[in-house]
Design an enzyme around this catalytic site. Structure first.
Site: not given
Length: 581
Positions: A243-246, A281, A309, A379-381, A383
């Site tokens: 679930l993206d950016a809850v 997320e 991370h 995201d971490q790569v 962005n």
């Protein structure tokens, strides 16, 4: 065939199906709904017109053959003959692999990706996590600007291709997780607001008006999202949803949408006899998300752990900008805190946010598998300004150290595609917007964002340039040559250990014991009878494990068995996994 649509503000609704127009009638039992019959078959094109307006795609469209702006098409899910007799794979003990269909292969299709699933089964992962598949403008993109939340992006192959992909994964023993976006709708090709109050100005998000979860009309909006989620799990036999950016799901109702969703998914799992799960997320560091409903939580099954991370990335690279600042002061200490407590920010002060953040996990009640641990994600790569992977920032030895920490930590590990062989290709931000104004706005916004951090405009890849996507495709010849082959062999060895050593999948967070030296740059931790030793310094180090004659299970560089002093001597930038037995 019965057609229906929710359009509460419309005074008249017509259905156009295979070029024939049919007037719909109000449903007397459901306020705001319209329904009617029309002759239709698999593939029939159709759409709805409100108050004599243009014919628009169905909000619950199962297929958009011509993209988000085209007519919908009828899909008969019963036509597909499933091959795999699949009983499911649960989240405890899992290893996830995040995959973007459009760049996993040069072809960028689900069928091409399915042809590479044997690599993942051999690698030792248990679940493939697909980035969003809903239709979006153009051919190539990340997928987070999708519309038609029940359909599959046509350039990827459409609904049938997703079924073939899932079937092949299940034949190989791999579960499939799908990334879904409920917190916003794409800006282009989104006709939902024409049909009803899918958005509300009551709340605002980084993408504008919020999805309507608690304002008037929100009952049907929630039902729309719930129906979409269950359709992926039921019609496509998906095993779990990410679930993206809850944290952007603004809901003030007493029954939170996420609790309603977890209840529905657990009910479907009981009905089908397959384990199904939800992974959020979230940057809230709120344990209530992953606390069972019976204990007052929302009942999600797991969430991403960005704190792990950030601590790992800062420790490996020394980067301290932005949100890394909180972790840079004593990076190994921060890493140790996440390994034992789950989160770094558990109510502590965040200099990045300029406030206190998070709350503690109860390690006696929250199982370690409910947190996902990773060293790289889309995201971490993606962005980063140039989409540079960790392998572009550190040596192969440090990449091997990162793999060791990720795959032996008390969390559910997750890898990002290509990480397992230290891929030399970047993974950059790319779009294919068909609206010239939107395309230019995205391009200028991207360059403006990184210019504020000192980047020259010409050094920031153009998201709309097809070459940006092409550069981001994996090079499948790399695993066959060094140094990639050695890194791949190390990942395979670590994954075999994780599956073969019960202590490495023990969900008890409280059982992890950590020691480290910030100055000498080594860290060691113990999980049951398994000991993990990592030396991040370029010089050799002596780690006082206190376990004489421990057996070496795996080592990046040759390591001798600890002697009577119980110390292990590690070469620089290397790691070893040992057993007390």
């Amino acid at each position: 065939m019965q057609f229906e649509v929710w359009a509460p503000q419309a005074g008249r609704v017509t259905l156009q199906c295979d070029d024939v127009t049919h007037a719909l009638e109000r449903d007397p039992e459901r306020a705001g709904w319209w329904r009617g019959e029309a002759g239709a078959r698999e593939g029939s094109r159709y759409g709805f017109a409100l108050d004599d307006g243009p014919v628009l795609p169905d909000p619950r469209s199962r297929r958009q053959p011509d993209g988000p702006d085209g007519l919908s098409a009828v899909v008969d899910h019963e036509r597909y003959a499933w091959r795999a007799a699949w009983q499911g794979r649960p989240l405890p003990g899992a290893v996830l692999y995040e995959l973007h269909v459009g760049t996993y292969t040069p072809e960028g299709t689900l069928d091409a990706a399915a042809g590479r699933l044997g690599h993942l089964a051999e690698l030792g992962v248990t679940h493939v996590q697909l980035m969003p598949l809903c239709p979006f403008p153009g051919t190539h993109g990340w997928g987070y600007e999708g519309v038609s939340l029940w359909a599959v992006h046509e350039p990827y192959g459409g609904p049938e291709a997703l079924k073939r992909f899932v079937d092949r994964a299940h034949e190989l023993g791999l579960g499939v997780v799908l990334d879904v976006v409920h917190n916003h709708f794409g800006p282009s090709g989104n006709y939902l607001p024409v049909f009803g109050p899918y958005l509300t100005d009551t709340h605002h998000t980084p993408w504008g008006a919020a999805v309507n979860l608690d304002a008037p009309g929100s009952d049907e909006v929630r039902a729309y999202l719930l129906g979409s989620a269950l359709a992926w799990l039921r019609d496509y036999r998906i095993d779990g949803l990410r679930l993206d950016a809850v944290h952007a799901l603004v809901d003030t109702r007493a029954l939170h949408f996420l609790e309603e969703l977890s209840t529905a998914v657990d009910a479907l799992a009981a009905e089908t006899g397959r384990p199904l799960f939800l992974v959020a997320e979230s940057d809230l560091n709120d344990p209530r998300l992953i606390t069972p409903r019976t204990e007052g939580g929302l009942g999600l099954h797991a969430q991403w752990n960005d704190d792990f991370h950030h601590a790992l990335h800062t420790t490996l690279t020394g980067e301290s900008q932005g949100y890394y600042a909180d972790f840079a002061r004593a990076s190994l200490g921060g890493l140790a805190k996440t390994l034992t407590g789950g989160w770094f920010h558990d109510g502590s002060y965040s200099s990045f946010r300029e406030r206190h953040h998070g709350r503690p996990l109860d390690r006696t009640r929250v199982a370690g598998h409910r947190l996902l641990g990773y060293g790289q994600t889309h995201d971490q790569v993606g962005n980063r300004a140039q989409g540079d992977r960790l392998s572009a920032l550190v040596s192969p030895g440090l990449a091997a150290c990162a793999a060791t920490l990720i795959l032996t930590a008390p969390f559910t590990p997750m890898l990002f595609m290509g990480e397992e062989w230290a891929a030399g290709t970047p993974w950059q931000f790319f779009t294919d917007h068909t609206d010239p104004e939107l395309a230019d706005a995205v391009r200028r916004g991207r360059r403006r964002e990184f210019a504020a951090h000192g980047w020259k405009e010409e050094d920031v890849p153009d998201p709309q340039d097809p070459a940006t996507r092409d550069r981001s495709c994996l090079d499948w010849s790399e695993p066959e040559r060094e140094p990639h082959a050695r890194v791949l062999a190390w990942y395979r060895q670590l994954l075999a250990l994780r599956h073969g050593q019960p202590d490495l999948t023990d969900p008890d967070l409280a059982d992890t014991k950590v020691a480290y030296d910030e100055e000498l740059r080594w860290i060691a931790f113990r999980r049951g009878d398994v000991l993990v030793a990592v030396n991040l310094a370029p010089e050799p180090a002596v780690l006082p494990l206190g376990v004489p004659h421990a057996r070496v299970l795996a080592a990046w560089e040759p390591v001798e068995t600890p002697g009577a002093d119980g110390a292990v001597r590690l070469p620089g930038e290397s790691a070893a996994v040992l057993s007390q037995d």
